[in-house]
Design an enzyme around this catalytic site. Structure first.
Site, PDB file in Angstrom:
ATOM      1  N   LEU A 178      17.235  60.786  35.701  1.00 12.12           N
ATOM      2  CA  LEU A 178      16.138  61.120  36.655  1.00 12.12           C
ATOM      3  C   LEU A 178      16.556  62.216  37.508  1.00 12.12           C
ATOM      4  O   LEU A 178      17.843  62.377  37.806  1.00 12.12           O
ATOM      5  CB  LEU A 178      16.621  60.066  36.961  1.00 12.12           C
ATOM      6  CG  LEU A 178      16.029  58.141  36.265  1.00 12.12           C
ATOM      7  CD1 LEU A 178      16.821  57.570  37.179  1.00 12.12           C
ATOM      8  CD2 LEU A 178      14.640  59.065  35.940  1.00 12.12           C
ATOM      9  N   GLU A 179      15.473  63.473  37.622  1.00  8.09           N
ATOM     10  CA  GLU A 179      15.870  64.029  38.468  1.00  8.09           C
ATOM     11  C   GLU A 179      15.576  63.746  39.508  1.00  8.09           C
ATOM     12  O   GLU A 179      15.038  63.552  40.255  1.00  8.09           O
ATOM     13  CB  GLU A 179      14.856  65.816  37.758  1.00  8.09           C
ATOM     14  CG  GLU A 179      15.135  66.141  36.804  1.00  8.09           C
ATOM     15  CD  GLU A 179      16.624  67.052  36.362  1.00  8.09           C
ATOM     16  OE1 GLU A 179      17.695  66.833  37.280  1.00  8.09           O
ATOM     17  OE2 GLU A 179      16.737  66.799  34.913  1.00  8.09           O
TER      18      GLU A 179
END
Length: 118
Positions: free
Chosen positions: A55-56
């Site tokens: 997850l960025e």
């Protein structure tokens, strides 16, 4: 799969496959935003090197040196000329990561602040 499952009657889900091409992205993404005026957009990238779901927390605009699928790279090494250096997600990715991990699925979820630049 999400397109098949849906998100309920109150959610309009639009799924697009976007080529890994700088110029296509620069043209297509703003057009999709204009067309749909979304409340939420989730960009999903796939990498054969990935060993986790990552997850960025933010996306960067500078430092792009890799060639895209058309063997093109912007000379400025920027995705969007004059754009912000970084865009931070308003979603609490740490909480999302903890909640997904707590489900006991056979999936490892990690957090990153340094999205790939290609």
């Amino acid at each position: 799969e999400l397109e098949k499952l849906g998100l309920g009657d109150d959610v309009d889900l639009h799924v697009y496959e976007v080529p890994v091409e700088y110029q296509t992205v620069q043209r297509l993404i703003p057009a999709l935003w204009k067309k749909h005026s979304p409340e939420l957009v989730v960009h999903v990238g796939v990498s054969g090197m990935a060993t986790t779901v990552t997850l960025e927390k933010c996306g960067h605009n500078v430092g792009y040196k890799g060639l895209d699928n058309c063997r093109f790279c912007p000379g400025s090494q920027c995705c969007v000329e004059g754009g912000p250096e970084c865009i931070d997600s308003i979603i609490d990715m740490d909480t999302v990561c903890k909640r997904v991990s707590a489900l006991g699925l056979d999936v490892t979820v990690t957090i990153s602040k340094d999205a790939g630049r290609y």
